[in-house]
Design a protein around this motif. Structure first.
Motif, PDB file in Angstrom:
ATOM      1  N   VAL A   1     -16.658  91.910  52.797  1.00 28.10           N
ATOM      2  CA  VAL A   1     -15.196  91.814  52.806  1.00 28.10           C
ATOM      3  C   VAL A   1     -14.791  91.282  54.180  1.00 28.10           C
ATOM      4  O   VAL A   1     -15.180  91.835  55.211  1.00 28.10           O
ATOM      5  CB  VAL A   1     -14.547  93.187  52.527  1.00 28.10           C
ATOM      6  N   THR A   2     -14.052  90.199  54.206  1.00 26.46           N
ATOM      7  CA  THR A   2     -13.756  89.520  55.477  1.00 26.46           C
ATOM      8  C   THR A   2     -12.391  89.854  56.064  1.00 26.46           C
ATOM      9  O   THR A   2     -12.104  89.499  57.199  1.00 26.46           O
ATOM     10  CB  THR A   2     -13.848  87.990  55.287  1.00 26.46           C
ATOM     11  N   ARG A   3     -11.524  90.525  55.279  1.00 27.69           N
ATOM     12  CA  ARG A   3     -10.173  90.871  55.766  1.00 27.69           C
ATOM     13  C   ARG A   3      -9.824  92.287  55.351  1.00 27.69           C
ATOM     14  O   ARG A   3     -10.260  92.758  54.317  1.00 27.69           O
ATOM     15  CB  ARG A   3      -9.120  89.919  55.194  1.00 27.69           C
ATOM     16  N   ASN A   4      -9.004  92.933  56.173  1.00 27.64           N
ATOM     17  CA  ASN A   4      -8.402  94.211  55.784  1.00 27.64           C
ATOM     18  C   ASN A   4      -6.927  94.173  56.163  1.00 27.64           C
ATOM     19  O   ASN A   4      -6.399  93.105  56.501  1.00 27.64           O
ATOM     20  CB  ASN A   4      -9.154  95.394  56.416  1.00 27.64           C
ATOM     21  N   GLU A   5      -6.263  95.318  56.142  1.00 25.70           N
ATOM     22  CA  GLU A   5      -4.818  95.342  56.404  1.00 25.70           C
ATOM     23  C   GLU A   5      -4.451  94.879  57.811  1.00 25.70           C
ATOM     24  O   GLU A   5      -3.303  94.509  58.065  1.00 25.70           O
ATOM     25  CB  GLU A   5      -4.239  96.748  56.136  1.00 25.70           C
ATOM     26  N   LYS A   6      -5.423  94.858  58.734  1.00 26.95           N
ATOM     27  CA  LYS A   6      -5.156  94.422  60.109  1.00 26.95           C
ATOM     28  C   LYS A   6      -5.458  92.941  60.331  1.00 26.95           C
ATOM     29  O   LYS A   6      -5.202  92.418  61.404  1.00 26.95           O
ATOM     30  CB  LYS A   6      -5.978  95.261  61.090  1.00 26.95           C
ATOM     31  N   GLY A   7      -6.065  92.303  59.341  1.00 26.86           N
ATOM     32  CA  GLY A   7      -6.412  90.890  59.490  1.00 26.86           C
ATOM     33  C   GLY A   7      -7.898  90.661  59.288  1.00 26.86           C
ATOM     34  O   GLY A   7      -8.568  91.415  58.580  1.00 26.86           O
ATOM     35  N   ASP A   8      -8.426  89.606  59.918  1.00 28.27           N
ATOM     36  CA  ASP A   8      -9.845  89.283  59.784  1.00 28.27           C
ATOM     37  C   ASP A   8     -10.704  90.407  60.357  1.00 28.27           C
ATOM     38  O   ASP A   8     -10.404  90.950  61.427  1.00 28.27           O
ATOM     39  CB  ASP A   8     -10.172  87.983  60.526  1.00 28.27           C
ATOM     40  N   ILE A   9     -11.775  90.739  59.639  1.00 31.22           N
ATOM     41  CA  ILE A   9     -12.708  91.775  60.094  1.00 31.22           C
ATOM     42  C   ILE A   9     -13.705  91.136  61.051  1.00 31.22           C
ATOM     43  O   ILE A   9     -14.407  90.195  60.681  1.00 31.22           O
ATOM     44  CB  ILE A   9     -13.441  92.428  58.902  1.00 31.22           C
ATOM     45  N   PRO A  10     -13.781  91.644  62.290  1.00 33.61           N
ATOM     46  CA  PRO A  10     -14.743  91.075  63.239  1.00 33.61           C
ATOM     47  C   PRO A  10     -16.176  91.470  62.872  1.00 33.61           C
ATOM     48  O   PRO A  10     -16.420  92.581  62.419  1.00 33.61           O
ATOM     49  CB  PRO A  10     -14.322  91.696  64.576  1.00 33.61           C
ATOM     50  N   HIS A  11     -17.064  90.543  63.033  1.00 35.22           N
ATOM     51  CA  HIS A  11     -18.497  90.789  62.843  1.00 35.22           C
ATOM     52  C   HIS A  11     -18.817  91.346  61.450  1.00 35.22           C
ATOM     53  O   HIS A  11     -19.709  92.186  61.291  1.00 35.22           O
ATOM     54  CB  HIS A  11     -19.032  91.726  63.931  1.00 35.22           C
ATOM     55  N   ALA A  12     -18.109  90.871  60.442  1.00 33.76           N
ATOM     56  CA  ALA A  12     -18.284  91.394  59.083  1.00 33.76           C
ATOM     57  C   ALA A  12     -19.711  91.180  58.569  1.00 33.76           C
ATOM     58  O   ALA A  12     -20.285  92.061  57.933  1.00 33.76           O
ATOM     59  CB  ALA A  12     -17.275  90.746  58.140  1.00 33.76           C
ATOM     60  N   GLU A  13     -20.284  90.027  58.871  1.00 35.25           N
ATOM     61  CA  GLU A  13     -21.638  89.752  58.386  1.00 35.25           C
ATOM     62  C   GLU A  13     -22.655  90.690  59.028  1.00 35.25           C
ATOM     63  O   GLU A  13     -23.570  91.178  58.368  1.00 35.25           O
ATOM     64  CB  GLU A  13     -22.010  88.287  58.646  1.00 35.25           C
ATOM     65  N   TYR A  14     -22.465  90.968  60.308  1.00 36.03           N
ATOM     66  CA  TYR A  14     -23.347  91.912  60.994  1.00 36.03           C
ATOM     67  C   TYR A  14     -23.214  93.302  60.368  1.00 36.03           C
ATOM     68  O   TYR A  14     -24.212  93.982  60.124  1.00 36.03           O
ATOM     69  CB  TYR A  14     -23.003  91.944  62.487  1.00 36.03           C
ATOM     70  N   GLY A  15     -21.989  93.721  60.073  1.00 36.38           N
ATOM     71  CA  GLY A  15     -21.766  95.014  59.430  1.00 36.38           C
ATOM     72  C   GLY A  15     -22.429  95.099  58.070  1.00 36.38           C
ATOM     73  O   GLY A  15     -23.020  96.127  57.705  1.00 36.38           O
ATOM     74  N   LEU A  16     -22.352  94.019  57.297  1.00 37.07           N
ATOM     75  CA  LEU A  16     -23.015  93.990  56.001  1.00 37.07           C
ATOM     76  C   LEU A  16     -24.532  94.081  56.178  1.00 37.07           C
ATOM     77  O   LEU A  16     -25.212  94.774  55.417  1.00 37.07           O
ATOM     78  CB  LEU A  16     -22.646  92.726  55.234  1.00 37.07           C
TER      79      LEU A  16
END
Length: 196
Positions: free
Chosen positions: A93-108
């Motif tokens: 998931v690349t966005r949430n209520e605050k905007g773009d999620i930083p480092h989303a691929e690393y989190g995945l």
């Protein structure tokens, strides 16, 4: 302080046992409790600012989700993945209520590693695959545009390598695992200067 010589340092057993087999027992099943455990492990992974970008599509052999995931696999992966007890797709998931999620691929990726290690802890194996059609997953599961399928995962119980059939696949399955030496992996002072 003098650096120690490179030796094989023991790591946790479930890390040492982690690998990505293709030979899976097509008669074995994965229970919902086992699936819950591996997904709980993924859910508790670290992520940037606790953004938790990992989501999973989960199918058990014989259900519609499994079939949709299987249909999206590359031909090479279809040759062996049909024996998996469960097929999953890790979605970022690349966005949430605050905007773009930083480092989303690393989190995945962190969530994926937790999932794979918990599979070992549950007596299972998990094989992650880049060979699948993300557009088919996006379409067939009606994913929103900010949910990006990144990797398919076969989960099951190991079987004898001979189930793979051809000699090339069997020899690939039993080949020794290789890793680059620690001296080429961790550096200090400057790039290429081994920390060990």
């Amino acid at each position: 302080m003098e650096k120690p010589a490179e030796t094989s340092v023991p790591v946790a057993d479930f890390i040492a046992k982690r690998w990505s087999p293709r030979a899976l027992d097509e008669t074995a099943t994965v229970s919902w409790d086992q699936l819950r455990a591996i997904l709980e492990a993924a859910r508790w992974a670290a992520s940037s600012g606790n953004t938790q970008p990992a989501r999973y599509l989960v199918g058990l052999r014989g259900d519609e989700t499994y079939q949709k995931i299987f249909d999206a696999l590359s031909d090479g992966n279809k040759r062996w993945a049909h024996r998996a007890s469960a097929l999953l797709v890790a979605v970022m998931v690349t966005r949430n209520e605050k905007g773009d999620i930083p480092h989303a691929e690393y989190g995945l990726g962190l969530a994926g590693q937790n999932l794979v290690l918990e599979a070992i802890n549950q007596g299972l194996v998990a094989h992650q695959m880049g060979g699948f059609d993300p557009a088919a997953i996006q379409r067939d599961f009606e994913l929103p545009s900010d949910a990006v399928p990144r990797v398919a995962i076969a989960v099951g119980t190991p079987a004898a390598p001979e189930v793979l059939g051809d000699e090339r696949s069997v020899s690939r399955e039993v080949a020794p695992r290789k890793r680059i030496p620690l001296s080429e992996f961790a550096f200090t002072g400057s790039w290429g200067k081994s920390a060990f």
